[in-house]
Design an enzyme around this catalytic site. Structure first.
Site, PDB file in Angstrom:
ATOM      1  N   GLU A 190       0.870  -1.175   0.000  1.00 10.55           N
ATOM      2  CA  GLU A 190       0.000   0.000   0.000  1.00 10.55           C
ATOM      3  C   GLU A 190       0.907   1.224   0.000  1.00 10.55           C
ATOM      4  O   GLU A 190       1.765   1.373   0.851  1.00 10.55           O
ATOM      5  CB  GLU A 190      -0.904  -0.024   1.236  1.00 10.55           C
ATOM      6  CG  GLU A 190      -2.134   0.850   1.119  1.00 10.55           C
ATOM      7  CD  GLU A 190      -1.817   2.318   1.201  1.00 10.55           C
ATOM      8  OE1 GLU A 190      -2.107   3.039   0.231  1.00 10.55           O
ATOM      9  OE2 GLU A 190      -1.257   2.758   2.224  1.00 10.55           O
ATOM     10  N   HIS A 191       0.701   2.119  -0.968  1.00  7.47           N
ATOM     11  CA  HIS A 191       1.734   3.074  -1.357  1.00  7.47           C
ATOM     12  C   HIS A 191       1.857   4.288  -0.451  1.00  7.47           C
ATOM     13  O   HIS A 191       2.867   4.978  -0.480  1.00  7.47           O
ATOM     14  CB  HIS A 191       1.420   3.545  -2.782  1.00  7.47           C
ATOM     15  CG  HIS A 191       2.631   3.838  -3.599  1.00  7.47           C
ATOM     16  ND1 HIS A 191       3.627   4.683  -3.185  1.00  7.47           N
ATOM     17  CD2 HIS A 191       3.016   3.406  -4.817  1.00  7.47           C
ATOM     18  CE1 HIS A 191       4.558   4.756  -4.122  1.00  7.47           C
ATOM     19  NE2 HIS A 191       4.209   3.987  -5.122  1.00  7.47           N
ATOM     20  N   SER A 192       0.841   4.602   0.372  1.00 10.29           N
ATOM     21  CA  SER A 192       0.912   5.904   1.017  1.00 10.29           C
ATOM     22  C   SER A 192       2.061   6.123   2.003  1.00 10.29           C
ATOM     23  O   SER A 192       2.640   7.183   1.977  1.00 10.29           O
ATOM     24  CB  SER A 192      -0.390   6.280   1.702  1.00 10.29           C
ATOM     25  OG  SER A 192      -1.276   5.316   1.789  1.00 10.29           O
ATOM     26  N   CYS A 194       5.056   4.709   2.188  1.00  6.75           N
ATOM     27  CA  CYS A 194       6.420   4.528   1.672  1.00  6.75           C
ATOM     28  C   CYS A 194       6.359   4.252   0.170  1.00  6.75           C
ATOM     29  O   CYS A 194       5.333   3.840  -0.359  1.00  6.75           O
ATOM     30  CB  CYS A 194       7.144   3.389   2.388  1.00  6.75           C
ATOM     31  SG  CYS A 194       6.296   1.809   2.257  1.00  6.75           S
ATOM     32  N   ARG A 319      10.590  11.936  -0.705  1.00  7.94           N
ATOM     33  CA  ARG A 319       9.853  10.800  -1.260  1.00  7.94           C
ATOM     34  C   ARG A 319      10.178  10.663  -2.752  1.00  7.94           C
ATOM     35  O   ARG A 319      11.062   9.924  -3.136  1.00  7.94           O
ATOM     36  CB  ARG A 319       8.342  10.984  -1.047  1.00  7.94           C
ATOM     37  CG  ARG A 319       7.863  10.777   0.380  1.00  7.94           C
ATOM     38  CD  ARG A 319       7.751   9.313   0.775  1.00  7.94           C
ATOM     39  NE  ARG A 319       6.896   8.543  -0.088  1.00  7.94           N
ATOM     40  CZ  ARG A 319       5.684   8.112   0.191  1.00  7.94           C
ATOM     41  NH1 ARG A 319       5.141   8.422   1.351  1.00  7.94           N
ATOM     42  NH2 ARG A 319       5.007   7.366  -0.644  1.00  7.94           N
TER      43      ARG A 319
END
Length: 479
Positions: A190-192, A194, A319
């Protein structure tokens, strides 16, 4: 990526706060089987891993407990399906779920604080086109490491069991390890919290470590009563008729999304990144990006804004930034490749210039000199509710320049990865993931008449083949 979860909220989600080290939930993993939720403790009070035998025993006890419940005719409410739904709907349903019982609050807290999720699936995924009227169990499974077998595996990681997508998952955990009965295993990220690179490195690290077979007990296949030993617990949701109906509706919506996903893999084995670096003397990433530009143009006869991820982790809290792959130099190269009268020498020169431009843009993006995150920050500072606006963000060209119909990213070298992938950002676009070994995970939408994953795979192969011919001519001219 460990010990946290994404929390749905109206308009903008949040992340749960990491638990304190003395929190017992921080020592557990979330285990899902047949849509039932369990928490299994895998660290001791000093946060040191328990022995493999102890962890194996606890997971085996959970499996035995599920089998007893199934034999008794019990059926778990598939609450996890709600986490696959549209985020605002999920937020509303989670609020209702929490209003039903304090037990649900405790379960959500344990889920959020758990280290990661482990989904033990009860069936082996086969491609929907291979399912007969008698069901997948009556068909021979495809041979290991063939394209159909790899594709089926990736589909299971993506969306869960074919007949009932989104079951046995909690999509808000940053890292989920998914295991099928035939021992195929994959990771869902799940990308949020990391970037995709982080869980990919963790997953490959785990794969390449040697497994000590002696650490596992000989009782793995033995029949035994449930030990009821401490170290695991049921996480049984309290639900009502509304939640049960919402689970059915969420599954229906998930099924539509899955049916529209044209997801596949491409392993290109004519040459690899070492040949690109040592023989052609090009940046592999830039070379592959130019191949994607050429493949897109050949299938669509136009150009599109293209997104490629650049990491800005050299900065504190850094990021990503956008590498804008579509450039004037890249466009000139693609047009030269499409000109039947174009000479090899001109194509060579334009390819080299396009790759150098892309390499420069990559350097700028990774060192804080990109533009997209700065523009995003400025846009988010506006207060539209107070009438604040800027003509730049209303400009049609600005919008088109950020319409990423080619959305691309890379992972770690991924020597152990059988395949990777993520979704297309637009209905008539492609989501493309590639690694140092020239392999691609490609996703497009079945509903779009403008895209086809198989057609695009063929176009990429043709582009890479043609670019090799040009590069070999370049090497010969240098000699």
């Amino acid at each position: 990526m460990f010990n946290i979860s994404r929390i749905p909220q109206i308009q903008c989600d949040t992340l749960s706060l990491p638990p304190p080290p003395n929190d017992s939930d921080a020592r557990k993993i979330l285990v899902l089987i047949h849509d039932w939720f369990y928490a299994v403790e895998v660290l001791d009070s000093h946060l040191q891993p328990l022995s493999a035998a102890d962890i194996e025993r606890r997971i085996a006890d959970v499996v035995d407990d599920v089998e007893l419940r199934l034999a008794a005719g019990e059926k778990a409410p598939p609450v996890g399906v709600l986490s696959a739904d549209e985020r605002d709907l999920w937020s509303v349903n989670l609020h209702h779920l929490l209003s039903l019982s304090h037990t649900n609050h405790a379960i959500l807290r344990t889920i959020n604080h758990s280290i990661f999720a482990l989904s033990l699936d009860h069936s082996v995924y086969v491609l929907p086109s291979s399912i007969s009227v008698d069901g997948p169990s009556h068909l021979p499974l495809p041979s290991p490491c063939t394209v159909p077998e790899l594709t089926a595996h990736l589909h299971n990681v993506r969306s869960g069991p074919a007949p009932r997508p989104a079951h046995n998952r909690w999509f808000d955990k940053p890292f989920s390890l998914i295991v099928e009965p035939n021992t195929r295993a994959g990771a869902l990220g799940e990308h949020s919290p990391c970037d995709a690179l982080v869980p990919s490195i963790v997953a490959e690290y785990a794969v390449v470590q040697e497994i000590d077979g002696d650490a596992f007990g000989a009782h793995a296949d033995s029949k035994r009563p449930v030990s009821r030993a401490p170290g695991w617990q049921r996480l049984d949701w309290v639900v009502d008729e509304h939640i049960r109906n919402e689970c059915i509706a969420a599954e229906d919506r998930a099924r539509i999304l899955v049916a529209d996903s044209d997801d596949g893999i491409l392993w290109f084995d004519e040459y690899g990144v070492e040949w690109i670096k040592n023989n052609a003397r090009f940046s592999p990433d830039a070379f592959i990006q130019m191949a994607l530009q050429l493949a897109w143009y050949r299938t669509r006869k136009c150009f599109t804004a293209t997104y490629e991820t650049a990491l800005t982790r050299v900065f504190k809290n850094g990021r990503t930034e956008t590498i804008r792959t579509l450039t004037s130099d890249g466009r000139a190269f693609v047009l030269a490749m499409s000109d039947p009268c174009g000479s090899v020498q001109v194509r060579q020169s334009l390819l080299r210039r396009a790759i150098q431009t892309h390499t420069n843009l990559t350097r700028h993006a990774t060192t804080g000199r990109g533009i997209d995150r700065h523009l995003l920050g400025l846009k988010l500072m506006l207060r539209p509710e107070e009438g604040e606006r800027h003509e730049l963000f209303d400009d049609e060209l600005f919008t088109r320049s950020q319409t990423w119909k080619l959305s691309t990213s890379g992972l770690s070298a991924g020597n152990q990865f059988r395949g990777t992938g993520f979704g297309a950002s637009y209905p008539d676009g492609y989501g493309i993931n590639c690694a140092e070994i020239i392999k691609f995970g490609i996703e497009s939408k079945v509903s779009s008449p403008l895209t086809s994953t198989e057609e695009f795979k063929s176009a990429i192969v043709e582009a890479l083949h043609d670019m090799k011919i040009i590069s070999e001519s370049t090497v010969a001219s240098h000699l």
